[in-house]
Scaffold this motif. Structure first.
Motif, PDB file in Angstrom:
ATOM      1  N   ASP A 165       0.786  -1.379  -0.053  1.00 21.62           N
ATOM      2  CA  ASP A 165      -0.092   0.050   0.005  1.00 21.62           C
ATOM      3  C   ASP A 165       1.002   1.279   0.018  1.00 21.62           C
ATOM      4  O   ASP A 165       0.373   2.279   0.011  1.00 21.62           O
ATOM      5  CB  ASP A 165      -0.933   0.152   1.330  1.00 21.62           C
ATOM      6  CG  ASP A 165      -2.366  -0.720   1.192  1.00 21.62           C
ATOM      7  OD1 ASP A 165      -2.306  -0.938  -0.201  1.00 21.62           O
ATOM      8  OD2 ASP A 165      -3.003  -0.733   2.003  1.00 21.62           O
TER       9      ASP A 165
ATOM     10  N   SER B  69     -19.116  -1.386   0.429  1.00 23.38           N
ATOM     11  CA  SER B  69     -17.902  -1.824   1.459  1.00 23.38           C
ATOM     12  C   SER B  69     -17.525  -3.262   1.400  1.00 23.38           C
ATOM     13  O   SER B  69     -18.569  -4.034   1.314  1.00 23.38           O
ATOM     14  CB  SER B  69     -18.018  -1.170   2.852  1.00 23.38           C
ATOM     15  OG  SER B  69     -18.248  -1.922   3.781  1.00 23.38           O
ATOM     16  N   GLU B  72     -14.680  -5.314  -3.501  1.00 21.97           N
ATOM     17  CA  GLU B  72     -13.232  -5.204  -4.057  1.00 21.97           C
ATOM     18  C   GLU B  72     -12.974  -6.533  -4.777  1.00 21.97           C
ATOM     19  O   GLU B  72     -12.522  -6.436  -6.064  1.00 21.97           O
ATOM     20  CB  GLU B  72     -12.162  -4.873  -3.125  1.00 21.97           C
ATOM     21  CG  GLU B  72     -11.166  -4.633  -3.949  1.00 21.97           C
ATOM     22  CD  GLU B  72     -10.797  -3.084  -3.828  1.00 21.97           C
ATOM     23  OE1 GLU B  72     -10.126  -2.607  -4.888  1.00 21.97           O
ATOM     24  OE2 GLU B  72     -11.336  -2.403  -2.755  1.00 21.97           O
ATOM     25  N   THR B  99     -16.953  -0.222  -5.608  1.00 23.78           N
ATOM     26  CA  THR B  99     -16.424  -0.304  -4.255  1.00 23.78           C
ATOM     27  C   THR B  99     -16.988   1.017  -3.708  1.00 23.78           C
ATOM     28  O   THR B  99     -17.734   1.987  -4.419  1.00 23.78           O
ATOM     29  CB  THR B  99     -14.894  -0.075  -3.805  1.00 23.78           C
ATOM     30  OG1 THR B  99     -14.600   1.001  -4.522  1.00 23.78           O
ATOM     31  CG2 THR B  99     -14.153  -1.503  -4.298  1.00 23.78           C
ATOM     32  N   SER B 122     -12.045   2.009   7.291  1.00 27.60           N
ATOM     33  CA  SER B 122     -11.328   3.306   6.422  1.00 27.60           C
ATOM     34  C   SER B 122     -10.844   2.551   5.419  1.00 27.60           C
ATOM     35  O   SER B 122     -10.686   1.479   5.056  1.00 27.60           O
ATOM     36  CB  SER B 122     -10.427   3.751   7.308  1.00 27.60           C
ATOM     37  OG  SER B 122      -9.341   2.807   7.579  1.00 27.60           O
ATOM     38  N   ASN B 123     -10.680   3.483   4.453  1.00 29.96           N
ATOM     39  CA  ASN B 123     -10.148   3.072   3.124  1.00 29.96           C
ATOM     40  C   ASN B 123      -9.701   4.372   2.217  1.00 29.96           C
ATOM     41  O   ASN B 123     -10.280   5.272   2.492  1.00 29.96           O
ATOM     42  CB  ASN B 123     -11.310   2.437   2.265  1.00 29.96           C
ATOM     43  CG  ASN B 123     -10.855   1.549   1.159  1.00 29.96           C
ATOM     44  OD1 ASN B 123      -9.751   1.530   0.926  1.00 29.96           O
ATOM     45  ND2 ASN B 123     -11.683   1.032   0.262  1.00 29.96           N
ATOM     46  N   LYS B 125      -8.836   5.798  -1.780  1.00 30.69           N
ATOM     47  CA  LYS B 125      -8.683   5.341  -3.176  1.00 30.69           C
ATOM     48  C   LYS B 125      -8.438   6.657  -4.099  1.00 30.69           C
ATOM     49  O   LYS B 125      -9.106   7.716  -3.839  1.00 30.69           O
ATOM     50  CB  LYS B 125      -9.998   4.748  -3.555  1.00 30.69           C
ATOM     51  CG  LYS B 125      -9.735   4.199  -4.933  1.00 30.69           C
ATOM     52  CD  LYS B 125      -9.177   2.892  -5.358  1.00 30.69           C
ATOM     53  CE  LYS B 125     -10.060   1.642  -4.844  1.00 30.69           C
ATOM     54  NZ  LYS B 125      -9.434   0.211  -4.928  1.00 30.69           N
ATOM     55  N   GLY B 135      -5.275   2.269  -4.730  1.00 31.79           N
ATOM     56  CA  GLY B 135      -5.794   1.940  -3.431  1.00 31.79           C
ATOM     57  C   GLY B 135      -4.835   2.022  -2.347  1.00 31.79           C
ATOM     58  O   GLY B 135      -3.547   1.729  -2.515  1.00 31.79           O
ATOM     59  N   GLY B 138      -8.270  -0.491   3.633  1.00 33.39           N
ATOM     60  CA  GLY B 138      -9.537  -1.051   2.877  1.00 33.39           C
ATOM     61  C   GLY B 138      -9.557  -2.417   3.385  1.00 33.39           C
ATOM     62  O   GLY B 138     -10.225  -3.266   2.787  1.00 33.39           O
ATOM     63  N   TRP B 139      -8.589  -2.950   4.312  1.00 29.30           N
ATOM     64  CA  TRP B 139      -8.385  -4.610   4.670  1.00 29.30           C
ATOM     65  C   TRP B 139      -8.996  -4.791   5.676  1.00 29.30           C
ATOM     66  O   TRP B 139      -8.975  -5.878   6.139  1.00 29.30           O
ATOM     67  CB  TRP B 139      -6.958  -4.681   4.753  1.00 29.30           C
ATOM     68  CG  TRP B 139      -5.981  -4.234   3.679  1.00 29.30           C
ATOM     69  CD1 TRP B 139      -5.163  -3.279   3.505  1.00 29.30           C
ATOM     70  CD2 TRP B 139      -5.934  -4.956   2.181  1.00 29.30           C
ATOM     71  NE1 TRP B 139      -4.403  -3.137   2.229  1.00 29.30           N
ATOM     72  CE2 TRP B 139      -5.058  -4.161   1.507  1.00 29.30           C
ATOM     73  CE3 TRP B 139      -6.534  -5.938   1.597  1.00 29.30           C
ATOM     74  CZ2 TRP B 139      -4.681  -4.676   0.267  1.00 29.30           C
ATOM     75  CZ3 TRP B 139      -6.261  -6.288   0.249  1.00 29.30           C
ATOM     76  CH2 TRP B 139      -5.380  -5.494  -0.417  1.00 29.30           C
ATOM     77  N   ASP B 145      -7.774  -0.368   8.730  1.00 31.12           N
ATOM     78  CA  ASP B 145      -8.759   0.320   9.053  1.00 31.12           C
ATOM     79  C   ASP B 145      -8.383   1.667   9.870  1.00 31.12           C
ATOM     80  O   ASP B 145      -8.966   2.035  10.698  1.00 31.12           O
ATOM     81  CB  ASP B 145      -9.879  -0.471  10.215  1.00 31.12           C
ATOM     82  CG  ASP B 145     -10.952  -0.875   9.322  1.00 31.12           C
ATOM     83  OD1 ASP B 145     -10.958  -0.605   8.075  1.00 31.12           O
ATOM     84  OD2 ASP B 145     -11.781  -1.772   9.623  1.00 31.12           O
ATOM     85  N   HIS B 238      -2.827   7.797   4.650  1.00 33.72           N
ATOM     86  CA  HIS B 238      -3.316   7.086   3.423  1.00 33.72           C
ATOM     87  C   HIS B 238      -3.284   7.990   2.013  1.00 33.72           C
ATOM     88  O   HIS B 238      -2.743   7.683   0.874  1.00 33.72           O
ATOM     89  CB  HIS B 238      -4.768   6.737   3.567  1.00 33.72           C
ATOM     90  CG  HIS B 238      -5.055   5.578   4.532  1.00 33.72           C
ATOM     91  ND1 HIS B 238      -4.679   5.745   5.829  1.00 33.72           N
ATOM     92  CD2 HIS B 238      -5.373   4.289   4.198  1.00 33.72           C
ATOM     93  CE1 HIS B 238      -5.036   4.565   6.511  1.00 33.72           C
ATOM     94  NE2 HIS B 238      -5.367   3.701   5.316  1.00 33.72           N
TER      95      HIS B 238
END
Lengths: 337, 337
Positions: A165, B69, B72, B99, B122-123, B125, B135, B138-139, B145, B238
């Protein structure tokens, strides 16, 4: 009997302290497998032990002393005992439950020390000579388990995810760990890990990846070595956490502060050593005058033996144990004055 | 329709882009609730929307565009669509799943930008003007998160556990958080938290504790403020993670780099601001020449609208959306030259 996050063991002991039979079983941590599976698993192991020893399975044993990972909460423990009495009246006359840490300590000594468990999960417990206890950790993978096989596996995998990531730069090349992860979990990419983290998550299977990391570390992979060094630091921090509460008599024996190391992760001691010794040396340097030496011990017997001893005590009997035959000192360190 | 980790929403849109009906539903993340609950929940919301709009529920809609959510993984998505077609043939003529992040972006713009979701999970993109996506995160709560309501709740509670264990010293007094935790989870001690972490763990309920922390932060509690500052840093990281991949045209609009902020945690922007701006300023100072300004946007419409637009596109139609009416700029920052 004794349980960890992956395996359990039962020992049937005579009144003279001789082991008559040993049996193995799956994880019986009631937090992980539920009360029903926990009780059934325990009953099954004990009944098999009776048969193995040539005893009548319908005759209850005098005392069933259990040393359980997850055996901390009083209400939950009483419920376990009540359920066992009701469902399996032929199992035992009396019941006693303590934690895996206390069962291990009772196997090694009646004088106390610090127990540091690192198997599937982790936990630390100080037992002072007066019997008082101080804990650190033991809250399971959602709130700790630092330095455990679960935690080491998670740290290694998280490092791969974060590198992919670009969220955190890995301190070392991730290729060995990534490939080992894909092989162990039988996945072809990170997305494939999602079922293993959620729908089909099993803590003991996830934690089992730690063995592959230990192999990688021994073969020279820097990231594998790194996660074990971090685990060594994490486990040592548990000791530092209880250090202020250690009774000064515990420092003054021949071994210095005795630290009983329980669980499969300690087999990778050589990989954890640098991180572990570093954290303890730093703590000692910041002022614990009594703390001049420590020794790391392992059990040569199952901690089920200590559970049996405590169960017998609770039932008004005493099991003579030869402590010196039960332990092995694998590392000692004296700080520079 | 659109789903998050706690709630879902469906909007029924006419060919002209007008919203005919909106309905709400529970979490439909198939990783969290399972495929069956996910499909049933979606069918229920869409059928209620048809009835609310005065349409025949037995007539399929032209297109069902879903912004999910957890939407993916290609194989899992195809299975969801296949199952929906089979079980609910009157639901829709065509199906499209993307997504939650991409659905949100499609609601705000057709030019791209960065979406940062912080709700239950959380995520992040990045969508470049050419449609390429990058991305970060998002795991889910087992592997990330960071900066989400779950993560904030966990960080606060872990701080209390670690302080109790003397494992890590809390940067601030823990009393407010400890008391709020005991009230929210209806427990009297840390041991009481174990069922909430394992046996009866529900991510959305655990994450809901974040609201109490936001109240504490607004009322001046330093530890509550601290965890939100850390969340601001985590969310900004992120963005920094995808920054090297941002197409330079995205930096050059009037708003600078557009960052679309989705999810309930952004309501606590004032508490996160210092951490968030600090991380972005540090990243900018370490050399992104094009990166002179950024703006934070929120949606004024549900991201279900973007899901509907993409579903229509996929079915060969186009839904005209007035993007400027769909967004709101709540913060802009220009770096010092």
């Amino acid at each position: 009997m004794a349980s960890g996050g992956t395996h359990s063991k039962a020992v049937l002991v005579s009144a003279e302290g001789h082991i008559l039979a040993e049996t193995d079983g799956p994880c019986t941590n009631h937090w992980l497998v539920g009360v029903d599976n926990c009780i059934n698993g325990i009953n099954d192991m004990v009944q098999r032990a009776k048969i193995k020893a040539g005893l009548d399975p319908d005759t209850p044993v005098c005392s069933l002393g259990m040393s359980l990972s997850g055996g901390e909460q009083k209400a939950a423990i009483q419920k376990l005992i009540d359920d066992m009495r009701e469902r399996y009246p032929k199992l035992s006359q009396s019941y006693f439950i303590t934690t895996d840490a206390i069962g291990a300590m009772a196997t090694a000594s009646d004088y106390g020390g610090i127990v540091v468990i690192s198997g599937t999960g982790s936990n630390c417990k100080l037992v002072n000579p007066d019997g008082t206890q101080v804990g650190c950790g033991g809250w399971g993978h959602m709130m700790g388990d630092e330095g455990s096989a679960y935690w080491i596996s998670h740290l290694a995998i998280k490092t791969v995810f974060d590198a992919r990531d670009n969220l955190v730069t890995s301190p070392h090349d991730i290729n060995y760990v990534k490939k080992a992860m894909e092989e162990y979990f039988q996945v072809s990419d990170l997305m494939g890990m999602l079922p293993h983290l959620y729908r089909i998550f099993q803590k003991s299977h996830f934690a089992g990846f730690c063995r592959k990391l230990a192999e990688g570390g021994s073969a020279g992979d820097a990231l594998c070595q790194h996660v074990f060094t971090e685990a060594g630091k994490a486990l040592a921090r548990h000791i530092v956490a209880v250090l202020p509460r250690v009774h000064q008599d515990l420092f003054s024996g021949e071994l210095g502060l005795p630290v009983l190391c329980v669980g499969s992760v300690w087999r990778s001691w050589e990989l954890m050593k640098s991180g572990f010794t570093q954290v303890l040396s730093e703590a000692q340097a910041h002022g614990y005058g009594h703390f001049q030496k420590y020794s790391l011990l392992t059990l040569r017997q199952s901690s089920a033996l200590g559970g049996a001893k405590m169960g017998a005590q609770n039932a008004g009997a005493s099991l003579p144990l030869d402590y010196s035959a039960n332990i092995n000192v694998f590392f000692s360190h004296t700080f520079n004055q």
